[in-house]
Enzyme design. Structure first.
Site, PDB file in Angstrom:
ATOM      1  N   ASN A   1       0.859  -1.181   0.000  1.00 50.12           N
ATOM      2  CA  ASN A   1       0.000   0.000   0.000  1.00 50.12           C
ATOM      3  C   ASN A   1       0.907   1.247   0.000  1.00 50.12           C
ATOM      4  O   ASN A   1       1.678   1.443   0.943  1.00 50.12           O
ATOM      5  CB  ASN A   1      -0.892  -0.042   1.244  1.00 50.12           C
ATOM      6  CG  ASN A   1      -1.827   1.135   1.314  1.00 50.12           C
ATOM      7  OD1 ASN A   1      -1.420   2.265   1.050  1.00 50.12           O
ATOM      8  ND2 ASN A   1      -3.065   0.905   1.673  1.00 50.12           N
TER       9      ASN A   1
ATOM     10  N   HIS B   1       1.048   6.068   1.873  1.00 52.36           N
ATOM     11  CA  HIS B   1       1.859   6.932   2.743  1.00 52.36           C
ATOM     12  C   HIS B   1       2.978   7.641   2.005  1.00 52.36           C
ATOM     13  O   HIS B   1       3.497   8.645   2.494  1.00 52.36           O
ATOM     14  CB  HIS B   1       2.369   6.152   3.951  1.00 52.36           C
ATOM     15  CG  HIS B   1       1.252   5.757   4.862  1.00 52.36           C
ATOM     16  ND1 HIS B   1       0.491   6.688   5.537  1.00 52.36           N
ATOM     17  CD2 HIS B   1       0.723   4.554   5.163  1.00 52.36           C
ATOM     18  CE1 HIS B   1      -0.445   6.064   6.228  1.00 52.36           C
ATOM     19  NE2 HIS B   1      -0.321   4.774   6.008  1.00 52.36           N
TER      20      HIS B   1
ATOM     21  N   HIS C   1      -5.395   3.854  -2.220  1.00 46.43           N
ATOM     22  CA  HIS C   1      -6.753   4.230  -1.801  1.00 46.43           C
ATOM     23  C   HIS C   1      -7.006   5.682  -2.225  1.00 46.43           C
ATOM     24  O   HIS C   1      -6.355   6.594  -1.720  1.00 46.43           O
ATOM     25  CB  HIS C   1      -6.836   4.082  -0.272  1.00 46.43           C
ATOM     26  CG  HIS C   1      -8.175   4.370   0.314  1.00 46.43           C
ATOM     27  ND1 HIS C   1      -8.416   4.281   1.662  1.00 46.43           N
ATOM     28  CD2 HIS C   1      -9.359   4.749  -0.245  1.00 46.43           C
ATOM     29  CE1 HIS C   1      -9.683   4.579   1.910  1.00 46.43           C
ATOM     30  NE2 HIS C   1     -10.270   4.880   0.768  1.00 46.43           N
TER      31      HIS C   1
ATOM     32  N   ARG D   1      -9.125   8.413  -1.653  1.00 50.26           N
ATOM     33  CA  ARG D   1     -10.160   8.831  -0.697  1.00 50.26           C
ATOM     34  C   ARG D   1     -10.941   9.996  -1.273  1.00 50.26           C
ATOM     35  O   ARG D   1     -10.426  10.774  -2.078  1.00 50.26           O
ATOM     36  CB  ARG D   1      -9.510   9.242   0.634  1.00 50.26           C
ATOM     37  CG  ARG D   1      -8.827   8.090   1.351  1.00 50.26           C
ATOM     38  CD  ARG D   1      -8.335   8.533   2.711  1.00 50.26           C
ATOM     39  NE  ARG D   1      -9.421   8.642   3.649  1.00 50.26           N
ATOM     40  CZ  ARG D   1      -9.662   7.770   4.635  1.00 50.26           C
ATOM     41  NH1 ARG D   1      -8.872   6.740   4.832  1.00 50.26           N
ATOM     42  NH2 ARG D   1     -10.676   7.934   5.426  1.00 50.26           N
TER      43      ARG D   1
ATOM     44  N   ARG E   1      -6.757  13.065   0.329  1.00 52.39           N
ATOM     45  CA  ARG E   1      -5.733  13.505   1.292  1.00 52.39           C
ATOM     46  C   ARG E   1      -4.342  12.959   0.963  1.00 52.39           C
ATOM     47  O   ARG E   1      -3.349  13.493   1.423  1.00 52.39           O
ATOM     48  CB  ARG E   1      -6.127  13.134   2.709  1.00 52.39           C
ATOM     49  CG  ARG E   1      -6.050  11.671   2.991  1.00 52.39           C
ATOM     50  CD  ARG E   1      -6.279  11.371   4.452  1.00 52.39           C
ATOM     51  NE  ARG E   1      -7.646  11.620   4.856  1.00 52.39           N
ATOM     52  CZ  ARG E   1      -8.200  11.061   5.929  1.00 52.39           C
ATOM     53  NH1 ARG E   1      -7.482  10.247   6.692  1.00 52.39           N
ATOM     54  NH2 ARG E   1      -9.443  11.302   6.257  1.00 52.39           N
TER      55      ARG E   1
ATOM     56  N   GLU F   1      -8.316   0.675  -3.752  1.00 47.49           N
ATOM     57  CA  GLU F   1      -9.151   0.729  -2.560  1.00 47.49           C
ATOM     58  C   GLU F   1     -10.104   1.899  -2.679  1.00 47.49           C
ATOM     59  O   GLU F   1      -9.664   3.013  -3.021  1.00 47.49           O
ATOM     60  CB  GLU F   1      -8.236   0.976  -1.356  1.00 47.49           C
ATOM     61  CG  GLU F   1      -8.323  -0.081  -0.308  1.00 47.49           C
ATOM     62  CD  GLU F   1      -7.467   0.295   0.869  1.00 47.49           C
ATOM     63  OE1 GLU F   1      -7.851   1.205   1.615  1.00 47.49           O
ATOM     64  OE2 GLU F   1      -6.407  -0.315   1.015  1.00 47.49           O
TER      65      GLU F   1
ATOM     66  N   THR G   1      -8.374   3.885   7.713  1.00 53.90           N
ATOM     67  CA  THR G   1      -9.611   3.097   7.705  1.00 53.90           C
ATOM     68  C   THR G   1      -9.763   2.404   9.055  1.00 53.90           C
ATOM     69  O   THR G   1      -8.926   1.597   9.438  1.00 53.90           O
ATOM     70  CB  THR G   1      -9.550   2.041   6.574  1.00 53.90           C
ATOM     71  OG1 THR G   1      -9.074   2.684   5.395  1.00 53.90           O
ATOM     72  CG2 THR G   1     -10.900   1.430   6.315  1.00 53.90           C
TER      73      THR G   1
ATOM     74  N   GLU H   1     -11.003  -9.121   2.444  1.00 51.03           N
ATOM     75  CA  GLU H   1      -9.746  -8.795   3.116  1.00 51.03           C
ATOM     76  C   GLU H   1     -10.072  -8.672   4.593  1.00 51.03           C
ATOM     77  O   GLU H   1     -10.878  -7.826   4.998  1.00 51.03           O
ATOM     78  CB  GLU H   1      -9.149  -7.481   2.579  1.00 51.03           C
ATOM     79  CG  GLU H   1      -7.851  -7.137   3.302  1.00 51.03           C
ATOM     80  CD  GLU H   1      -7.109  -5.948   2.702  1.00 51.03           C
ATOM     81  OE1 GLU H   1      -7.179  -5.730   1.471  1.00 51.03           O
ATOM     82  OE2 GLU H   1      -6.463  -5.226   3.494  1.00 51.03           O
TER      83      GLU H   1
END
Ligand code: PXP
Length: 249
Positions: free
Chosen positions: A7, A10, A50, A52, A56, A77, A108, A158
């Site tokens: 993922n 970050h 992801h 969002r 962000r 995601e 999440t 998941e």
């Protein structure tokens, strides 16, 4: 072999901390796509991002560039909101992972309540599958959610390992949570679902995850990107893959 999906949200978080309002065309860093390619060079099996609603970290253009650049599978995601659904159908990632989204949360927090949204999720699952996109549902290790996920017709669940990770240093409670994960994975497998897991996993705490049967892929972000600050992202991914080697399969 247990697969690793990285993922990269970050990496984008770090970029947005400085360049959220940078004009288009201005060079910005770090680039999540370059990070994804480095993870692939180190042997990861997929990339997760992801998008969002509040953008962000990952932004629309990251997803488009990831789709066009990576050689492994893009796990997109997303929350079930009309604009994001339309975007996913346009992008056509290999798989979407449906997650709950709440603007106030830092990450999440809980799993998707599939029981409460079964018919809407079945419709969405059909639209995605008709577009050639597989569907995964991010759920807590709760038998009712597993059974609803099977009724929705998802290809994957998941399992949310965040609670396990939070309880890791409390032996009795974490062992109980491992048992919940074991039971949920067993039930999912019996119902024909493929099982992934993720959230809060680290080189240290994933050793007990080896007790959870039928796992196909772990999705890991924060601990990998944190480790990458010290050793680089390729080494961080290789260390994680080595820690996953003991999974009995
Ligand atoms: N899986 C899902 C569905 C997530 O939302 C996240 C966090 O973005 C992860 C896995 C990865 O969690 P972590 O960053 O704690 O490894």
């Amino acid at each position: 072999m247990l697969k690793l999906g990285v993922n990269i949200d970050h990496v984008a978080t770090l970029r947005q901390a400085r360049y959220r309002t940078a004009p288009p065309g201005r060079p910005v860093e770090p680039d999540p796509v370059a990070a994804a390619l480095a993870c692939e060079r180190a042997g990861c099996h997929g990339i997760t991002a992801h998008l969002r609603e509040d953008r962000r970290h990952i932004i629309d253009n990251d997803i488009l560039r990831l789709r066009d650049s990576i050689k492994t599978r893009l796990n997109f995601e997303m929350a079930n909101t009309p604009a994001i659904v339309e975007f996913a159908l346009k992008v056509r990632p290999g798989i979407v992972c449906l997650v709950p989204e709440n603007r106030e949360e830092v990450t999440t927090e809980g799993g998707l309540n599939v029981v409460a949204q079964e018919s809407a999720l079945r419709e969405l699952r059909k639209r995605m599958n008709d577009a050639g996109i597989e569907v995964s549902l991010f759920i807590d290790p709760d038998p009712a959610q597993v059974e609803a996920s099977a009724r929705v017709g998802a290809q994957f669940i998941e399992l949310h390992t965040g609670r396990y990770a939070d309880l890791y240093h409390q032996k009795a409670a974490r062992n109980e949570e491992i048992q919940r994960l074991v039971q949920a994975a067993t039930r999912a497998h019996e119902s024909g679902l493929q099982v992934n897991a993720g959230h809060g996993l680290t080189v240290e705490n994933l050793q007990l995850i080896h007790l959870v049967p039928h796992l196909v892929e772990l999705n890991i972000g924060h601990s990998l990107i944190s480790r990458a600050v010290f050793v680089g992202i390729e080494t961080a991914v290789r260390e994680m893959l080595a820690a996953m080697q003991g999974y009995p399969g």
